[in-house]
Write a protein that holds these residues in place. Structure first.
Motif, PDB file in Angstrom:
ATOM      1  N   ALA A 281      -6.843 -23.608 -32.936  1.00 39.38           N
ATOM      2  CA  ALA A 281      -6.080 -22.388 -33.197  1.00 39.38           C
ATOM      3  C   ALA A 281      -7.010 -21.327 -33.771  1.00 39.38           C
ATOM      4  N   THR A 282      -6.875 -20.105 -33.265  1.00 40.69           N
ATOM      5  CA  THR A 282      -7.765 -19.020 -33.700  1.00 40.69           C
ATOM      6  C   THR A 282      -7.118 -18.101 -34.725  1.00 40.69           C
ATOM      7  N   LYS A 283      -5.853 -18.303 -35.039  1.00 42.02           N
ATOM      8  CA  LYS A 283      -5.215 -17.497 -36.068  1.00 42.02           C
ATOM      9  C   LYS A 283      -4.022 -18.240 -36.638  1.00 42.02           C
ATOM     10  N   ASP A 284      -3.575 -17.793 -37.820  1.00 39.88           N
ATOM     11  CA  ASP A 284      -2.419 -18.409 -38.458  1.00 39.88           C
ATOM     12  C   ASP A 284      -1.165 -18.091 -37.659  1.00 39.88           C
ATOM     13  N   CYS A 285      -0.340 -19.104 -37.462  1.00 40.42           N
ATOM     14  CA  CYS A 285       0.900 -18.948 -36.702  1.00 40.42           C
ATOM     15  C   CYS A 285       2.015 -19.639 -37.464  1.00 40.42           C
ATOM     16  N   GLU A 286       3.112 -18.918 -37.695  1.00 35.93           N
ATOM     17  CA  GLU A 286       4.236 -19.453 -38.434  1.00 35.93           C
ATOM     18  C   GLU A 286       5.328 -19.879 -37.478  1.00 35.93           C
ATOM     19  N   GLY A 287       5.955 -21.004 -37.749  1.00 35.53           N
ATOM     20  CA  GLY A 287       7.084 -21.458 -36.959  1.00 35.53           C
ATOM     21  C   GLY A 287       8.309 -20.621 -37.242  1.00 35.53           C
ATOM     22  N   ASP A 288       9.153 -20.482 -36.275  1.00 31.55           N
ATOM     23  CA  ASP A 288      10.379 -19.691 -36.384  1.00 31.55           C
ATOM     24  C   ASP A 288      11.551 -20.642 -36.522  1.00 31.55           C
ATOM     25  N   GLY A 289      12.175 -20.680 -37.631  1.00 27.22           N
ATOM     26  CA  GLY A 289      13.269 -21.610 -37.878  1.00 27.22           C
ATOM     27  C   GLY A 289      14.483 -21.348 -37.041  1.00 27.22           C
ATOM     28  N   LEU A 290      14.718 -20.098 -36.644  1.00 25.87           N
ATOM     29  CA  LEU A 290      15.887 -19.810 -35.817  1.00 25.87           C
ATOM     30  C   LEU A 290      15.729 -20.349 -34.411  1.00 25.87           C
ATOM     31  N   GLU A 291      14.520 -20.347 -33.888  1.00 27.56           N
ATOM     32  CA  GLU A 291      14.289 -20.746 -32.503  1.00 27.56           C
ATOM     33  C   GLU A 291      14.095 -22.252 -32.379  1.00 27.56           C
ATOM     34  N   ASN A 292      13.306 -22.819 -33.245  1.00 24.71           N
ATOM     35  CA  ASN A 292      12.992 -24.237 -33.155  1.00 24.71           C
ATOM     36  C   ASN A 292      12.773 -24.777 -34.560  1.00 24.71           C
ATOM     37  N   PRO A 293      13.814 -25.337 -35.165  1.00 25.08           N
ATOM     38  CA  PRO A 293      13.684 -25.785 -36.548  1.00 25.08           C
ATOM     39  C   PRO A 293      12.629 -26.856 -36.736  1.00 25.08           C
ATOM     40  N   GLY A 294      12.309 -27.620 -35.694  1.00 19.99           N
ATOM     41  CA  GLY A 294      11.336 -28.689 -35.844  1.00 19.99           C
ATOM     42  C   GLY A 294       9.901 -28.253 -35.693  1.00 19.99           C
ATOM     43  N   PHE A 295       9.648 -27.004 -35.411  1.00 20.46           N
ATOM     44  CA  PHE A 295       8.291 -26.552 -35.203  1.00 20.46           C
ATOM     45  C   PHE A 295       7.602 -26.277 -36.531  1.00 20.46           C
ATOM     46  N   MET A 296       6.380 -26.773 -36.629  1.00 17.56           N
ATOM     47  CA  MET A 296       5.618 -26.605 -37.869  1.00 17.56           C
ATOM     48  C   MET A 296       4.560 -25.530 -37.662  1.00 17.56           C
ATOM     49  N   SER A 297       4.207 -24.854 -38.718  1.00 18.25           N
ATOM     50  CA  SER A 297       3.267 -23.742 -38.620  1.00 18.25           C
ATOM     51  C   SER A 297       1.852 -24.261 -38.392  1.00 18.25           C
ATOM     52  N   LEU A 298       1.024 -23.378 -37.839  1.00 19.81           N
ATOM     53  CA  LEU A 298      -0.381 -23.675 -37.581  1.00 19.81           C
ATOM     54  C   LEU A 298      -1.243 -22.724 -38.388  1.00 19.81           C
ATOM     55  N   ALA A 299      -2.428 -23.154 -38.686  1.00 22.00           N
ATOM     56  CA  ALA A 299      -3.388 -22.311 -39.387  1.00 22.00           C
ATOM     57  C   ALA A 299      -4.660 -22.221 -38.560  1.00 22.00           C
ATOM     58  N   MET A 300      -5.403 -21.186 -38.768  1.00 23.77           N
ATOM     59  CA  MET A 300      -6.649 -21.002 -38.056  1.00 23.77           C
ATOM     60  C   MET A 300      -7.578 -22.189 -38.314  1.00 23.77           C
ATOM     61  N   GLY A 301      -8.062 -22.789 -37.242  1.00 21.41           N
ATOM     62  CA  GLY A 301      -8.932 -23.941 -37.347  1.00 21.41           C
ATOM     63  C   GLY A 301      -8.254 -25.255 -37.056  1.00 21.41           C
ATOM     64  N   ASP A 302      -6.937 -25.266 -36.928  1.00 21.45           N
ATOM     65  CA  ASP A 302      -6.241 -26.511 -36.585  1.00 21.45           C
ATOM     66  C   ASP A 302      -6.652 -26.975 -35.199  1.00 21.45           C
ATOM     67  N   ARG A 303      -6.929 -28.265 -35.065  1.00 27.92           N
ATOM     68  CA  ARG A 303      -7.323 -28.860 -33.801  1.00 27.92           C
ATOM     69  C   ARG A 303      -6.122 -29.560 -33.175  1.00 27.92           C
ATOM     70  N   LEU A 304      -5.920 -29.297 -31.883  1.00 27.28           N
ATOM     71  CA  LEU A 304      -4.784 -29.865 -31.157  1.00 27.28           C
ATOM     72  C   LEU A 304      -5.276 -30.455 -29.849  1.00 27.28           C
ATOM     73  N   GLU A 305      -4.572 -31.483 -29.409  1.00 24.47           N
ATOM     74  CA  GLU A 305      -4.773 -32.034 -28.069  1.00 24.47           C
ATOM     75  C   GLU A 305      -3.487 -31.833 -27.280  1.00 24.47           C
ATOM     76  N   VAL A 306      -3.589 -31.192 -26.147  1.00 26.60           N
ATOM     77  CA  VAL A 306      -2.417 -30.887 -25.321  1.00 26.60           C
ATOM     78  C   VAL A 306      -2.042 -32.139 -24.552  1.00 26.60           C
ATOM     79  N   LEU A 307      -0.772 -32.577 -24.701  1.00 23.52           N
ATOM     80  CA  LEU A 307      -0.296 -33.785 -24.035  1.00 23.52           C
ATOM     81  C   LEU A 307       0.483 -33.487 -22.768  1.00 23.52           C
ATOM     82  N   GLY A 308       1.269 -32.426 -22.763  1.00 22.47           N
ATOM     83  CA  GLY A 308       2.057 -32.104 -21.579  1.00 22.47           C
ATOM     84  C   GLY A 308       3.281 -31.300 -21.951  1.00 22.47           C
TER      85      GLY A 308
END
Length: 569
Positions: A281-308
């Motif tokens: 992730a290249t920038k801080d990203c906040e989850g939106d509780g109204l759209e997807n309550p289960g989504f957690m926020s991301l911060a710059m530098g977080d490493r992710l592997e895309v599964l599908g």
């Protein structure tokens, strides 16, 4: 009547236009003209005998005149080969009868190709006339001076023609030729030519040789360029990108660069089966509780592997498409130690605009052909070694290139007659010059042809290529629109706040009150004096968000300091 060349009827030539009323007249005429039997003939009416019925216009062969059952008859043969039938017809048999030339019936093409049958009277059972003459129609192909197309003159055209060959030996007919026609006929090469006309329109290349293509310039066409594919590329890291068409024969070395993905949908489009895709992730990203309550926020530098891709329960209990990712450890290489543990999965809405960059550990140097064969396009690269055969190779000077599309298009290798060492490749589809074959032997450069492998495109031609039907199947799919449910809920929330705005003004509560956060975040203290205090640290995977001020109907969101102002005085 006009007959097609594939007409199925058979024709038999007649000896003359005269018909005979009886067989006796036919035999008498043959005797007087010193013709010897047998002779061939036919009747335009059906002949009925005790043995069988002879159809009209059926060829018969009269072999002899003899007595049969006390009557003078003509011994005739019906049919050919093994199925011959002997008939005895009395000489008083009425016709009319027509004498035929000996030989089997002929097809239409056989009659037209036999010079001896020209202007001959024929008969054909498939046509409604007893006798006819074939008059073939021909087309004369001719060329005109400075005309590219061939003129076809039908033989039925009534014109006066004069032969001026003897007085026109000094005239040299010039037949123009398009580059596309030279490409279609496939040679012979090399072909010396002279330009007669340059197509109008904006230029397609930003190349120095393009200005040399003018009327009267002599060229030499060496043949079709190999390989027949090109790669469309654009520069990265510039405000105004430049666009290039790179030949498949390019010999420079390239190194892969990390790709950038502005949205989760771009991550899903770049995921290839069997090839892991890891991003940061290249920038801080906040989850939106109204759209997807289960989504957690991301911060710059977080490493992710895309599964599908997957589905999650979104707003108003509706299923929404999401991107399933797995959060990786902060240090690369620690994933193997955490395989036994439950790794955290993150769901990103496809329209989530966060900003990601590919985590790439490939430092190999590839040739263009190997890179295209191993990795799908688009692909971002850096040219680390220029093409040795092209000293003015501009590609290594750029921070990065985006290889966009592979183009299959034939090009012709061409050089200027005045400068044989300057060879370039011309696409007849987009630059179809009108030339004429020139006299003389073309000069062949020693060694391989020094062809320029990189051509810079004009911006207008680049976008013309991108929107042409040939590339419609390669265009990226459109991004999905943002959810309408989210905007609808925000409108409802704003309306509810507008109704309670007067009550909030009477209570004169502090205007900077934070929104309640989701359960995954720490609770923020409601006291206004602690709103600007330092936010405590967070655990791995949970990113605190900034306090969000409560919206009002005022046109500003400044703090009110009326209560503190008297104390200051």
């Amino acid at each position: 009547m006009e007959l097609a060349p594939n007409f199925q009827g058979n024709f038999s030539p007649l000896t003359g236009p005269q018909s005979y009323g009886t067989l006796e007249e036919l035999v008498s005429a043959a005797t007087q003209s010193s013709k010897q039997l047998p002779i061939c003939f036919m009747s335009t009416h059906r002949i009925t005998t005790k043995a069988r019925v002879v159809p009209q216009e059926q060829p018969l062969k009269l072999e002899a005149v003899e007595m049969h059952l006390g009557t003078c008859c003509a011994r005739c043969v019906l049919g050919t080969g093994a199925q011959q039938v002997i008939l005895h017809l009395p000489l008083s048999q009425k016709g009319p009868f027509w004498e035929l030339e000996p030989g089997p019936p002929r097809t239409l093409l056989q009659v037209l190709q036999d010079p001896a049958l020209r202007d001959t009277i024929l008969t054909c059972p498939a046509l409604p006339w007893h006798s006819l003459t074939l008059m073939p129609q021909y087309e004369v192909e001719a060329i005109m001076h400075l005309r590219r197309t061939i003129v076809k003159i039908p033989s039925t055209l009534e014109v006066d023609v004069e032969d001026i060959t003897a007085s026109s030996q000094h005239i040299h007919f010039i037949q123009p030729l398009l580059l596309s026609e030279a490409l279609a006929r496939g040679g012979p090469f090399p072909l010396p030519t002279e330009i007669l006309e340059v197509p109008e329109g904006p230029p397609i290349f930003l190349s120095p040789w393009l200005s040399s293509l003018r009327k009267g310039q002599r060229l030499c066409i060496y043949g079709v360029a190999s390989p027949p594919w090109r790669v469309l590329a654009s520069t990265k890291g510039r405000k105004v990108p430049r666009h290039f068409m790179i030949s498949g024969a390019y010999q420079g070395k390239l190194r892969r660069r990390p790709r950038e993905f502005p949205t989760a949908y771009d991550l899903l489009g770049a995921l290839q089966p069997g090839q892991p895709l890891r991003v940061v992730a290249t920038k801080d990203c906040e989850g939106d509780g109204l759209e997807n309550p289960g989504f957690m926020s991301l911060a710059m530098g977080d490493r992710l592997e895309v599964l599908g891709s997957g589905q999650a329960l979104g707003v108003q209990e509706r299923d929404m498409n999401v991107l399933v990712c797995q959060r990786l450890s902060d240090q690369p290489g620690e994933e193997e130690c955490e395989e036994a543990e439950d790794q955290e999965q993150i769901l990103l809405p496809l329209h989530f605009s966060g900003g990601f960059v590919e985590e790439l550990g490939d430092g190999r140097r590839y040739s263009l052909q190997d890179l295209i064969a191993q990795f799908p396009l688009p692909c971002e690269v850096k040219v680390v070694a220029k093409d040795a055969s092209h000293p003015d190779d501009p590609l290594p000077s750029f921070l990065g290139l985006r290889l966009e599309e592979k183009i299959m298009e034939p090009f012709l290798v061409v050089s200027l007659d005045s400068n044989p060492e300057m060879c370039f490749e011309v696409p007849p589809r987009w630059l179809d010059l009108t030339v004429v074959e020139a006299e003389g032997q073309p000069s062949q450069p020693a060694g391989p042809l020094p062809v320029v492998p990189v051509e810079e495109l004009t911006e207008a031609f680049y976008y013309h290529l991108r929107k042409s039907p040939a590339f419609e199947g390669q265009a990226p799919p459109p991004r999905p629109p943002k959810s309408k449910g989210l905007s609808g809920q925000k409108k409802q929330v704003s309306k509810a706040k507008g109704v309670k705005s007067s009550e909030a003004f009477e209570l004169q509560e502090p205007p900077l009150m934070p929104k309640p956060k989701r359960k995954t975040l720490r609770k923020v203290i409601k006291d206004s004096c602690n709103l600007y205090s330092a936010i405590p640290g967070h655990k791995k995977g949970l990113r605190p968000t900034k306090p969000i001020t409560q919206d009002t109907n005022d046109e500003h969101n400044y703090e009110e300091i009326l209560e503190q102002f008297p104390k200051t005085l």
